[in-house]
Design an enzyme around this catalytic site. Structure first.
Site, PDB file in Angstrom:
ATOM      1  CG  ASP A  21      31.822   3.801  44.778  1.00 33.76           C
ATOM      2  OD1 ASP A  21      32.076   2.693  45.265  1.00 33.76           O
ATOM      3  OD2 ASP A  21      32.391   4.850  45.121  1.00 33.76           O
TER       4      ASP A  21
ATOM      5  CG  HIS B  51      35.613   3.106  45.626  1.00 38.89           C
ATOM      6  ND1 HIS B  51      34.694   3.884  46.298  1.00 38.89           N
ATOM      7  CD2 HIS B  51      36.714   3.066  46.434  1.00 38.89           C
ATOM      8  CE1 HIS B  51      35.206   4.279  47.458  1.00 38.89           C
ATOM      9  NE2 HIS B  51      36.432   3.791  47.556  1.00 38.89           N
TER      10      HIS B  51
ATOM     11  CB  SER C  52      38.052   6.058  49.482  1.00 39.36           C
ATOM     12  OG  SER C  52      37.363   4.927  49.912  1.00 39.36           O
TER      13      SER C  52
HETATM   14  C1  MLT Z   1      35.481   3.973  54.689  1.00 43.06           C
HETATM   15  O1  MLT Z   1      35.697   2.992  55.333  1.00 43.06           O
HETATM   16  O2  MLT Z   1      35.832   5.114  55.003  1.00 43.06           O
HETATM   17  C2  MLT Z   1      34.734   3.773  53.405  1.00 43.06           C
HETATM   18  O3  MLT Z   1      34.015   2.614  53.465  1.00 43.06           O
HETATM   19  C3  MLT Z   1      35.611   3.763  52.239  1.00 43.06           C
HETATM   20  C4  MLT Z   1      36.787   2.852  52.389  1.00 43.06           C
HETATM   21  O4  MLT Z   1      36.717   1.669  52.051  1.00 43.06           O
HETATM   22  O5  MLT Z   1      37.810   3.314  52.823  1.00 43.06           O
END
Ligand code: MLT
Length: 207
Positions: A159, A190, A109
């Site tokens: 996701d 996710h 992520s």
């Molecule tokens: C980010 O902010 O890098 C992406 O949206 C994934 C997350 O929620 O961390």
């Protein structure tokens, strides 16, 4: 043995490798995670590999991240660049301190997004990258020479955070810059599934 220290710019955990045939892993956690989160995953998918796991230095409330965002999926581009260079410098310091080869990033992520940014801005610091639930960190991606870099992207078809088109755009960017990209879209959300673990493990066995 676990070494959780803050002697370089990043608080991090380090576990020395016991199998010299394995490349080290750079473990990059998701939003709200820390340096301990991905150690069990690293041990499972690459037994005997050295594990280097920094904690993101940005706090969103109480949640560590690797770079600032303005909203979900909307990133602070200047902060992303700055934090990417800081992380790349940390990797260089840690390699000297622990006598490590260039690591393979395994990011989840937000950790996958900064790993993608490392590939594009500082490709020399990584041997390759596994990007778990990544999206394109840049609106206008920089050019990079990614010849010889292997990249695994694992996306979730359901996701709710990462739009499929965005993950596909990142795969195209990396491929367009010369990386060997394997992009798999799994019947998952996710969160990581058993299929992620199996594919990641098999891919790392080829590294
Ligand atoms: C980010 O902010 O890098 C992406 O949206 C994934 C997350 O929620 O961390």
């Amino acid at each position: 043995m676990l070494d959780a220290v803050a002697t370089t710019a990043f608080i991090h955990a380090f576990e020395p490798g016991t199998d010299s045939a394995r490349k080290p892993l750079l473990l990059l956690h998701g939003t709200g995670g820390n340096e301990h989160d991905l150690l069990p995953l690293g041990r499972m998918v690459a037994p005997g590999a050295a594990l280097l796991s920094p904690r993101g230095q940005v706090l969103e409330g109480t949640m560590p991240r690797f770079f600032r965002r303005l909203a979900e999926g909307v990133f602070d581009a200047a902060d992303l660049r700055r934090r990417t260079h800081e992380l790349a410098d940390f990797i260089g310091d840690a390699r000297r301190r622990y006598d490590l080869a260039a690591p393979i990033a395994v990011g989840f992520s937000n950790g996958a997004n900064i790993a993608a940014s490392l590939l594009l801005l500082r490709p020399e610091v990584l041997a390759g990258a596994a990007l778990l639930r990544a999206m394109s960190p840049f609106k206008e991606p920089p050019q990079a020479d990614l010849a010889g870099k292997r990249v695994l992207m694992l996306s979730g078809a359901q996701d709710p955070i990462i739009p499929a088109t965005d993950a596909a755009r990142l795969a195209a960017t990396l491929t367009g810059n010369g990386a060997t990209v394997e992009h798999r879209i799994l019947p998952a959300g996710h969160g990581l599934s058993q299929a992620d673990i199996g594919l990641l493990s098999a891919w790392l066995d080829q590294a």
